[in-house]
Design an enzyme around this catalytic site. Sequence first.
Site, PDB file in Angstrom:
ATOM      1  N   TYR A  42      57.811  13.668  74.007  1.00  0.00           N
ATOM      2  CA  TYR A  42      58.155  12.323  73.544  1.00  0.00           C
ATOM      3  C   TYR A  42      59.375  11.769  74.280  1.00  0.00           C
ATOM      4  CZ  TYR A  42      55.189  11.282  69.505  1.00  0.00           C
ATOM      5  OH  TYR A  42      54.157  10.932  68.685  1.00  0.00           O
ATOM      6  N   ASP A  88      52.992  15.243  65.341  1.00  0.00           N
ATOM      7  CA  ASP A  88      52.495  13.875  65.153  1.00  0.00           C
ATOM      8  C   ASP A  88      51.030  13.916  64.746  1.00  0.00           C
ATOM      9  OD1 ASP A  88      52.430  11.008  65.349  1.00  0.00           O
ATOM     10  OD2 ASP A  88      51.397  11.242  67.273  1.00  0.00           O
ATOM     11  N   LYS A 137      50.970  26.037  71.524  1.00  0.00           N
ATOM     12  CA  LYS A 137      49.859  26.222  72.456  1.00  0.00           C
ATOM     13  C   LYS A 137      50.325  27.225  73.502  1.00  0.00           C
ATOM     14  CE  LYS A 137      45.720  25.173  73.976  1.00  0.00           C
ATOM     15  NZ  LYS A 137      44.490  25.517  73.219  1.00  0.00           N
ATOM     16  N   ASP A 197      44.989  24.009  68.380  1.00  0.00           N
ATOM     17  CA  ASP A 197      43.576  23.651  68.179  1.00  0.00           C
ATOM     18  C   ASP A 197      43.013  24.372  66.961  1.00  0.00           C
ATOM     19  OD1 ASP A 197      43.907  26.034  69.605  1.00  0.00           O
ATOM     20  OD2 ASP A 197      42.162  25.735  70.901  1.00  0.00           O
ATOM     21  N   ASP A 245      49.212  13.632  60.594  1.00  0.00           N
ATOM     22  CA  ASP A 245      48.216  12.630  60.195  1.00  0.00           C
ATOM     23  C   ASP A 245      46.990  13.310  59.600  1.00  0.00           C
ATOM     24  OD1 ASP A 245      49.729  10.458  61.014  1.00  0.00           O
ATOM     25  OD2 ASP A 245      48.078   9.520  62.119  1.00  0.00           O
TER      26      ASP A 245
HETATM   27  C1  IPM Z   1      54.807   8.704  63.550  1.00  0.00           C
HETATM   28  C2  IPM Z   1      54.292   7.599  64.439  1.00  0.00           C
HETATM   29  C3  IPM Z   1      55.268   7.436  65.609  1.00  0.00           C
HETATM   30  C4  IPM Z   1      55.269   8.743  66.364  1.00  0.00           C
HETATM   31  C5  IPM Z   1      54.960   6.244  66.534  1.00  0.00           C
HETATM   32  C6  IPM Z   1      54.913   4.952  65.754  1.00  0.00           C
HETATM   33  C7  IPM Z   1      55.973   6.149  67.636  1.00  0.00           C
HETATM   34  O1  IPM Z   1      52.996   7.881  64.850  1.00  0.00           O
HETATM   35  O2  IPM Z   1      55.919   8.571  63.019  1.00  0.00           O
HETATM   36  O3  IPM Z   1      54.098   9.691  63.384  1.00  0.00           O
HETATM   37  O4  IPM Z   1      54.408   8.961  67.238  1.00  0.00           O
HETATM   38  O5  IPM Z   1      56.132   9.573  66.106  1.00  0.00           O
HETATM   39 MG    MG Z   2      52.126   9.592  63.973  1.00  0.00          MG
END
Ligand code: IPM
Ligand code: MG
Length: 358
Positions: free
Chosen positions: A137, A248, A192, A224, A252
Amino acid sequence: MSTKIAVLPGDGIGTEITEQAARVLTALGLDLDLQHAPVGGAAYDLHGHPLPPATLELAKSSAAVLFGAVGDWKYDSLARELRPEQAILGLRKAMGLFANFRPAILYPQLANASSLKPEIVSGLDILIIRELTGDIYFGQPRGVRTVSEGNFAGERQGFDTMHYAESEVRRIAHVAFQAAQKRQGKLCSVDKANVLETSQFWRDIMIDVAKEYPDVALSHMYVDNAAMQLVRAPKEFDVIVTGNLFGDILSDEAAMLTGSIGMLPSASLNASQQGLYEPSHGSAPDIAGQNKANPLATILSAAMLLRYSLNENAQAVRVENAVRKVLEQGLRTADIYEAGTQLVGTREMGDAVLKALD
Ligand code: IPM
Ligand code: MG
């Protein structure tokens, strides 16, 4: 002296949801000074930058930041450094918010919201700890260059750099081991290492730090496989620690296991208890301003703010209990609505939480 809290609503539904969370914070009877500032696309529209100096100054000088959400398709054509997402990345970097806590909890009242079978997810309670200020990042160099030799010589090439310094891995490892100590004592480090040097290094450091935490069971998993196990048997996990990019993605996925991303808070902390607290969901511009958004993730983020940055654990529990109570009462915003429950708007949900605070 009152405790300063920066409230940065941002874009889309950010305004409505932070408003409800700010009402809850204000109702607790603590001596808090809530100061608002624009961030993201809203700040770009006003000041030509997603993270104006005054907003950054306010955030840095506050005990904690209550953050809404940023982003809207209408900013997609801006140069990268002016896009709303840069505000959140900029705040993480400038405040040194290296430890990101993303709990994924399935509330019993919302058991039907998950797309997975109830027996796979009922009682789910995992904590993802994502390193937030390093990895690909922020790694330099990055950009687009012309390849000088080899198969692709003369072509343009996009590139980024993945790296982790030892101190970066050590400090997130300590945070993760200590969090696991307070829970079931199980920590799974995701990497990984079968392919990436950065990951093998990460794993070696995790193993070294583990010597200081004999009461925590450390395991390792390739990313994975972790993605697969999260949908196969998510309850096998207690605490997951991983780098910025993998975190990240996996956070999610874990959020979606609960089926109600509108319920999930997050905390991003630095070494001095300062933190940024935001819902795990985005700015949802499609429903902005319609009193439809679920404010509970932001209200629960305010609870994390009380616990981690203000040391007000009893107040945090008070807010969390109030949220549980409104769910028990059957109140639901559209994202978690099902037949037999009562559909309410953003503001009505905030009202109900305020009323449920004892
Ligand atoms: C998160 C979001 C951010 C990230 C984006 C909006 C930059 O997806 O906080 O998970 O990738 O960290
Ligand atoms: Mg995110």
